[in-house]
Design a protein around this motif. Structure first.
Motif: not given
Length: 116
Positions: A10-18, A20-33
């Motif tokens: 779960f922590l890995s998903g949050v880190l990867l989501g963060a 992708f959020l830095r780069w503005g890719n909301i779809f990948l943020v949601l997918l990662s989380v």
């Protein structure tokens, strides 16, 4: 403690989501989380899918480390600390995937002999 073996995924998903959020890719943020929540399905296919996701995350972190390292070297900036940090994040993803292996996790994912 099964919870402690599942938490790194779960922590890995949050880190990867963060990331992708830095780069503005909301779809990948949601997918990662959301992706690590597949663990809650407690099926063999879910474990394999989450491990593939963690392998993808490892690849992303190593690729990002390579790209940022190349950029920093080209500008004459220090890059070793960044490389160590992102390598540790990639290693954390690998560790999270490995923690999904073993007898306790086999019970969690309700493995049957026919599933092996």
């Amino acid at each position: 403690m099964t919870f402690l073996r599942l938490l790194p995924s779960f922590l890995s998903g949050v880190l990867l989501g963060a990331h992708f959020l830095r780069w503005g890719n909301i779809f990948l943020v949601l997918l990662s989380v959301a992706f690590p929540f597949m663990i809650l399905a407690r099926r063999r296919w879910a474990k394999i899918a989450v491990q593939c996701f963690l392998a993808f995350g490892t690849f992303v972190w190593l690729l990002v480390a390579w790209k940022i390292g190349q950029d920093r070297m080209a500008m004459g900036m220090p890059w070793i600390r960044m490389a160590v940090i992102l390598s540790c994040v990639a290693a954390f993803n690998v560790a999270a995937a490995l923690l999904l292996q073993g007898g306790r996790m086999r019970d969690w994912f309700r493995f049957q002999p026919k599933d092996l």
